[in-house]
Design an enzyme around this catalytic site. Structure first.
Site, PDB file in Angstrom:
ATOM      1  N   SER A  11       0.828  -1.214   0.000  1.00 55.32           N
ATOM      2  CA  SER A  11       0.000   0.000   0.000  1.00 55.32           C
ATOM      3  C   SER A  11       0.860   1.261   0.000  1.00 55.32           C
ATOM      4  CB  SER A  11      -0.941  -0.013   1.210  1.00 55.32           C
ATOM      5  OG  SER A  11      -0.185  -0.154   2.400  1.00 55.32           O
ATOM      6  N   GLY A  12       2.031   1.182  -0.660  1.00 53.17           N
ATOM      7  CA  GLY A  12       2.834   2.387  -0.874  1.00 53.17           C
ATOM      8  C   GLY A  12       2.426   3.039  -2.194  1.00 53.17           C
ATOM      9  N   ALA A  14       3.463   2.675  -5.205  1.00 51.97           N
ATOM     10  CA  ALA A  14       3.326   1.798  -6.373  1.00 51.97           C
ATOM     11  C   ALA A  14       1.996   1.045  -6.316  1.00 51.97           C
ATOM     12  CB  ALA A  14       4.506   0.824  -6.423  1.00 51.97           C
ATOM     13  N   GLY A  49      12.782  14.363   0.149  1.00 52.66           N
ATOM     14  CA  GLY A  49      13.228  15.345  -0.847  1.00 52.66           C
ATOM     15  C   GLY A  49      12.178  15.681  -1.880  1.00 52.66           C
ATOM     16  N   GLU A 116      19.089  17.990  -5.883  1.00 55.68           N
ATOM     17  CA  GLU A 116      19.780  16.961  -5.093  1.00 55.68           C
ATOM     18  C   GLU A 116      20.976  16.449  -5.881  1.00 55.68           C
ATOM     19  OE1 GLU A 116      16.903  14.037  -3.730  1.00 55.68           O
ATOM     20  OE2 GLU A 116      15.597  15.617  -3.000  1.00 55.68           O
ATOM     21  N   HIS A 244      22.389   6.117   1.776  1.00 54.48           N
ATOM     22  CA  HIS A 244      22.179   7.566   1.753  1.00 54.48           C
ATOM     23  C   HIS A 244      23.303   8.204   2.566  1.00 54.48           C
ATOM     24  CE1 HIS A 244      20.435  11.512   2.030  1.00 54.48           C
ATOM     25  NE2 HIS A 244      19.464  11.149   1.207  1.00 54.48           N
ATOM     26  N   ARG A 292      25.152  10.099  -5.169  1.00 52.62           N
ATOM     27  CA  ARG A 292      25.191   9.521  -3.818  1.00 52.62           C
ATOM     28  C   ARG A 292      26.302   8.524  -3.563  1.00 52.62           C
ATOM     29  NH1 ARG A 292      18.929   8.691  -2.516  1.00 52.62           N
ATOM     30  NH2 ARG A 292      18.685  10.946  -2.449  1.00 52.62           N
ATOM     31  N   HIS A 353      19.679   2.623   2.248  1.00 53.92           N
ATOM     32  CA  HIS A 353      18.552   3.488   1.901  1.00 53.92           C
ATOM     33  C   HIS A 353      17.663   2.911   0.811  1.00 53.92           C
ATOM     34  CE1 HIS A 353      16.436   7.278   1.426  1.00 53.92           C
ATOM     35  NE2 HIS A 353      16.803   7.379   0.162  1.00 53.92           N
ATOM     36  N   ARG A 388      20.935   4.768  -8.331  1.00 50.69           N
ATOM     37  CA  ARG A 388      19.731   5.555  -8.618  1.00 50.69           C
ATOM     38  C   ARG A 388      20.004   7.053  -8.460  1.00 50.69           C
ATOM     39  NH1 ARG A 388      15.383   7.541  -5.052  1.00 50.69           N
ATOM     40  NH2 ARG A 388      16.763   6.842  -3.412  1.00 50.69           N
ATOM     41  N   LEU A 394      10.166   7.676  -6.676  1.00 53.41           N
ATOM     42  CA  LEU A 394       8.724   7.922  -6.598  1.00 53.41           C
ATOM     43  C   LEU A 394       8.179   8.070  -8.018  1.00 53.41           C
ATOM     44  CD1 LEU A 394       8.802  10.433  -3.595  1.00 53.41           C
ATOM     45  CD2 LEU A 394       7.936   8.098  -3.522  1.00 53.41           C
TER      46      LEU A 394
HETATM   47  P1  FAD Z   1       6.611   1.062  -0.047  1.00 54.22           P
HETATM   48  O1  FAD Z   1       6.155   2.440  -0.026  1.00 54.22           O
HETATM   49  O2  FAD Z   1       7.714   0.707   0.880  1.00 54.22           O
HETATM   50  O3  FAD Z   1       5.375   0.110   0.268  1.00 54.22           O
HETATM   51  C1  FAD Z   1       5.577  -1.277   0.461  1.00 54.22           C
HETATM   52  C2  FAD Z   1       4.261  -1.902   0.878  1.00 54.22           C
HETATM   53  O4  FAD Z   1       4.351  -3.319   0.774  1.00 54.22           O
HETATM   54  C3  FAD Z   1       3.866  -1.618   2.321  1.00 54.22           C
HETATM   55  O5  FAD Z   1       2.488  -1.367   2.354  1.00 54.22           O
HETATM   56  C4  FAD Z   1       4.159  -2.938   3.040  1.00 54.22           C
HETATM   57  O6  FAD Z   1       3.362  -3.183   4.163  1.00 54.22           O
HETATM   58  C5  FAD Z   1       3.808  -3.919   1.938  1.00 54.22           C
HETATM   59  N1  FAD Z   1       4.430  -5.238   2.107  1.00 54.22           N
HETATM   60  C6  FAD Z   1       5.747  -5.540   2.086  1.00 54.22           C
HETATM   61  N2  FAD Z   1       5.911  -6.866   2.272  1.00 54.22           N
HETATM   62  C7  FAD Z   1       4.670  -7.410   2.413  1.00 54.22           C
HETATM   63  C8  FAD Z   1       4.185  -8.711   2.651  1.00 54.22           C
HETATM   64  N3  FAD Z   1       4.993  -9.765   2.786  1.00 54.22           N
HETATM   65  N4  FAD Z   1       2.854  -8.893   2.756  1.00 54.22           N
HETATM   66  C9  FAD Z   1       1.992  -7.835   2.659  1.00 54.22           C
HETATM   67  N5  FAD Z   1       2.411  -6.568   2.440  1.00 54.22           N
HETATM   68  C10 FAD Z   1       3.732  -6.369   2.312  1.00 54.22           C
HETATM   69  N6  FAD Z   1      12.369   8.438  -3.236  1.00 54.22           N
HETATM   70  C11 FAD Z   1      12.175   9.541  -3.990  1.00 54.22           C
HETATM   71  O7  FAD Z   1      11.944   9.432  -5.198  1.00 54.22           O
HETATM   72  N7  FAD Z   1      12.220  10.763  -3.421  1.00 54.22           N
HETATM   73  C12 FAD Z   1      12.473  10.965  -2.102  1.00 54.22           C
HETATM   74  O8  FAD Z   1      12.471  12.088  -1.621  1.00 54.22           O
HETATM   75  C13 FAD Z   1      12.701   9.824  -1.298  1.00 54.22           C
HETATM   76  N8  FAD Z   1      13.006   9.956   0.013  1.00 54.22           N
HETATM   77  C14 FAD Z   1      13.106   8.839   0.786  1.00 54.22           C
HETATM   78  C15 FAD Z   1      13.320   8.988   2.148  1.00 54.22           C
HETATM   79  C16 FAD Z   1      13.348   7.881   2.957  1.00 54.22           C
HETATM   80  C17 FAD Z   1      13.568   8.040   4.437  1.00 54.22           C
HETATM   81  C18 FAD Z   1      13.180   6.593   2.397  1.00 54.22           C
HETATM   82  C19 FAD Z   1      13.200   5.374   3.260  1.00 54.22           C
HETATM   83  C20 FAD Z   1      13.019   6.441   1.037  1.00 54.22           C
HETATM   84  C21 FAD Z   1      12.972   7.561   0.223  1.00 54.22           C
HETATM   85  N9  FAD Z   1      12.784   7.439  -1.149  1.00 54.22           N
HETATM   86  C22 FAD Z   1      12.606   8.564  -1.908  1.00 54.22           C
HETATM   87  C23 FAD Z   1      12.546   6.134  -1.752  1.00 54.22           C
HETATM   88  C24 FAD Z   1      11.041   5.925  -1.940  1.00 54.22           C
HETATM   89  O9  FAD Z   1      10.362   6.467  -0.836  1.00 54.22           O
HETATM   90  C25 FAD Z   1      10.690   4.453  -2.053  1.00 54.22           C
HETATM   91  O10 FAD Z   1      11.518   3.827  -2.981  1.00 54.22           O
HETATM   92  C26 FAD Z   1       9.245   4.286  -2.499  1.00 54.22           C
HETATM   93  O11 FAD Z   1       8.398   4.998  -1.641  1.00 54.22           O
HETATM   94  C27 FAD Z   1       8.866   2.821  -2.506  1.00 54.22           C
HETATM   95  O12 FAD Z   1       7.494   2.726  -2.764  1.00 54.22           O
HETATM   96  P2  FAD Z   1       6.840   1.301  -2.928  1.00 54.22           P
HETATM   97  O13 FAD Z   1       5.393   1.536  -3.185  1.00 54.22           O
HETATM   98  O14 FAD Z   1       7.608   0.498  -3.874  1.00 54.22           O
HETATM   99  O15 FAD Z   1       7.048   0.597  -1.502  1.00 54.22           O
HETATM  100  C1  SIN Z   2      16.375  12.561   0.098  1.00 54.67           C
HETATM  101  O1  SIN Z   2      15.435  13.314   0.323  1.00 54.67           O
HETATM  102  O2  SIN Z   2      17.552  12.844   0.284  1.00 54.67           O
HETATM  103  C2  SIN Z   2      16.063  11.191  -0.409  1.00 54.67           C
HETATM  104  C3  SIN Z   2      15.724  11.281  -1.822  1.00 54.67           C
HETATM  105  C4  SIN Z   2      15.757   9.926  -2.457  1.00 54.67           C
HETATM  106  O3  SIN Z   2      16.077   8.931  -1.834  1.00 54.67           O
HETATM  107  O4  SIN Z   2      15.479   9.877  -3.652  1.00 54.67           O
END
Ligand code: FAD
Ligand code: SIN
Length: 533
Positions: A11-12, A14, A49, A116, A244, A292, A353, A388, A394
């Site tokens: 539920s992120g 994606a 960011g 960045e 990071h 990075r 990270h 990356r 995102l």
């Molecule tokens: P997530 O958002 O991590 O969602 C994963 C989901 O899968 C969750 O709901 C979790 O519960 C579920 N899940 C996992 N395993 C299971 C399972 N076995 N069963 C059921 N559910 C499961 N990127 C940028 O582009 N810009 C930024 O500024 C940036 N800043 C960041 C700052 C931080 C602190 C972090 C940690 C990352 C940052 N990133 C940034 C990276 C970016 O946030 C992530 O790569 C992105 O949000 C991932 O999205 P996602 O939907 O793939 O996964």
């Molecule tokens: C940050 O805000 O520095 C993280 C950005 C990213 O991971 O893409």
């Protein structure tokens, strides 16, 4: 047992973006989103960011964003995918804004743009320093308005179901492995349930928890990657773990570290070593805004040289107003641990990270397993290559969620449920007697990965890591076979698999490229290749 045409794991950004698109396209069909924790507990929520996207065509261009991405990726990006993400990105961002996401604006109404590491222009749209929180909020609100989406919380997907579960031998060489749904541990009932699906999307996020210190929350245990590896799907480029450069250093830190966004350096923050020197000048012409991999390695080298556990990020030249306007959350966090950024430098250290590799997909988000789409951080689409570019993830998640949706809605009619799938077999197991067997193994795993498979690697360290992971795997498999499963055991098992894939990828790569630096092979090899496991 449940049946759904469209099953979404995660539920992120994606998972929710894809779920919304599919649900709007087929308002008569149900879309089931499963998540192992609270709906908003995701890497997405912690993004700071922002989103790198070409906005200001007077000063920026698609070509510049493409070039910056390719340079950061150090020879391993798929150019076609880079062009797709950069060019389709603006439309996806517009949709998110239509769904309700708010990004900071200048007084004239233009979006405020941040910068960045590795970006040649200011192009990062953001919501103060809590961009991910705002995006997740907007997506969850939009999902709540869409009556044919159900989010099931606290359900841990254990495995994807394939021909293997029907008693057939499935190997890496098996053609046409198919996904029929998933087995799920329902934490509310402690029962394992079977969910049948015509199309499954894995959007399970990152795996930072395989290291002792990470910016990722505790859900980031690489479950999707481990599941696909067990199911004999293709995984690639796992050695490219992005550290990071600037997590907030706190004495005795472990687990999730607080991030100090790179945008702080984009606005003028300066890294300094123990002696107060702005050391990045010695490492790269782009100084504090080099990509990075370069900044993290430079910090690692300064920490090793001086024996300090951190370097400093100097923001004392900012006015309080200027800093707080862009970074209110960081300002508050620093104050809460006794750091007034207008007077004190911020102690920072690199932390795991982002996983640049993952489940291999094509340009429509299709994995090597039929009817299993993958997007977000757990995917390896070819965008990131060996490193990356900041704030590209995102964007990638939104672009690929759209691409998965486009293909999924067109093929669903031709698919049917497989009713021959057996229930989960839990015979012959008992409750784990000692939780310490699990918690201690997790600590050992994180130590091994941090000490031997961190920013700087060599062959001896990788061999050591592999031997220790073998032992941890053997012990954990015994627990898995002989006790009833728990969330902690399932996550440990997945993390060991992910650790193994990182070490294997690193051991195969006899060169230094992007995020993978091996002192035994300090240069790039002439052969440019992805490592597929
Ligand atoms: P997530 O958002 O991590 O969602 C994963 C989901 O899968 C969750 O709901 C979790 O519960 C579920 N899940 C996992 N395993 C299971 C399972 N076995 N069963 C059921 N559910 C499961 N990127 C940028 O582009 N810009 C930024 O500024 C940036 N800043 C960041 C700052 C931080 C602190 C972090 C940690 C990352 C940052 N990133 C940034 C990276 C970016 O946030 C992530 O790569 C992105 O949000 C991932 O999205 P996602 O939907 O793939 O996964
Ligand atoms: C940050 O805000 O520095 C993280 C950005 C990213 O991971 O893409």
């Amino acid at each position: 047992m449940q049946k759904t045409d469209f099953l979404v794991i995660g539920s992120g950004i994606a998972g929710l973006t894809y779920a919304l698109k599919v649900a709007r396209y087929y308002p008569e069909k149900k879309v089931l989103v499963m998540t192992k924790a609270a709906a908003d507990e995701t890497n997405t929520k912690y993004a700071q960011g922002g989103v790198a996207v070409v906005n200001d065509l007077e000063n920026d261009s698609f070509e510049k964003h493409i070039e910056d991405t390719l340079i950061a990726g150090d020879g391993l990006c798929n150019r076609n995918v880079v062009e797709i993400v950069v060019k389709e990105g603006p439309d996806r961002v517009r949709e998110l804004i239509e769904w309700g996401a708010r990004f900071d604006k200048e007084q004239d109404g233009d979006y405020k743009l941040g910068k960045e590491g590795g970006h040649s222009e200011f192009r990062i749209i953001h919501h103060k320093d809590i961009t991910g929180w705002e995006m997740e909020r907007a997506l969850l609100d939009a999902v709540a308005r869409q009556s044919n989406i159900t989010i099931v919380k606290h359900c841990f997907v254990i495995d994807i179901i394939t021909q293997h579960h029907m008693g057939y031998l499935v190997t890496k060489a098996t053609p046409d492995i198919e996904c029929y749904g998933v087995y799920v541990l329902n934490s509310n009932t402690t029962q394992v349930e079977k969910i049948l699906a015509k199309i499954t999307l894995l959007a399970t996020g990152g795996n930072g928890q395989v290291y002792r210190t990470t910016t990722n929350p505790s859900i980031a245990t690489g479950d999707g990657i481990a599941m696909v590896y067990r199911a004999k799907g293709r995984i690639e480029n796992m050695e490219f773990i992005q550290f990071h450069p600037t997590a907030l250093y706190e004495p005795g830190m472990k687990g999730q570290a607080f991030l100090i966004t790179e945008a702080v350096r984009g606005d003028g923050g300066i890294l300094r070593n123990k002696e107060g020197e702005a050391f990045m000048e010695r490492y790269d012409d782009r100084k504090d805004l080099a990509p990075r991999d370069i900044v993290a390695r430079a910090i690692d080298s300064e920490m090793k040289r001086t024996g300090n556990e951190h370097v400093w990020l100097d923001c004392r030249h900012f006015t309080k107003e200027k800093f707080v306007e862009h970074f209110p959350n960081i300002y508050e966090k620093c104050l809460s641990v006794g750091i007034d950024i207008t007077r004190n430098m911020i102690p920072v250290t690199p932390a795991a990270h982002y996983s640049c590799g993952g489940i291999k997909t094509d340009e429509w988000g299709r994995s090597s397993i039929k009817h299993l789409f993958v997007c977000g951080e757990c995917a390896s689409t070819g965008l990131h290559g060996a490193n990356r570019l900041a704030s590209n993830s995102l964007l990638e998640a939104m672009v690929f969620a759209h691409r998965c949706y486009t293909d999924a809605v067109n093929i669903v009619h031709a698919l049917s449920f497989n009713d021959a799938i057996p229930d989960w077999n839990a015979k012959g197991t008992s409750e784990p007697k000692e939780m310490i067997l699990i918690t201690q193994s997790l600590k050992e795993l994180q130590l091994v990965m941090s000490d031997y498979v961190g920013i700087v690697r060599n062959d001896v360290r990788l061999q050591r890591a592999l031997r220790r992971l073998d032992l941890l795997w053997e012990e954990t498999e015994q627990l898995y076979q002989n006790t009833s499963i728990s969330l902690q055991l399932l996550e440990l098992r997945n993390l060991i698999s992910v650790g193994y894939l990182i070490v294997k990828g690193a051991a195969f790569r006899k060169e230094s490229r992007g995020l993978h630096y091996n002192t035994d092979y300090p240069s790039k090899s002439a052969m440019v290749q992805n490592i597929v496991l």
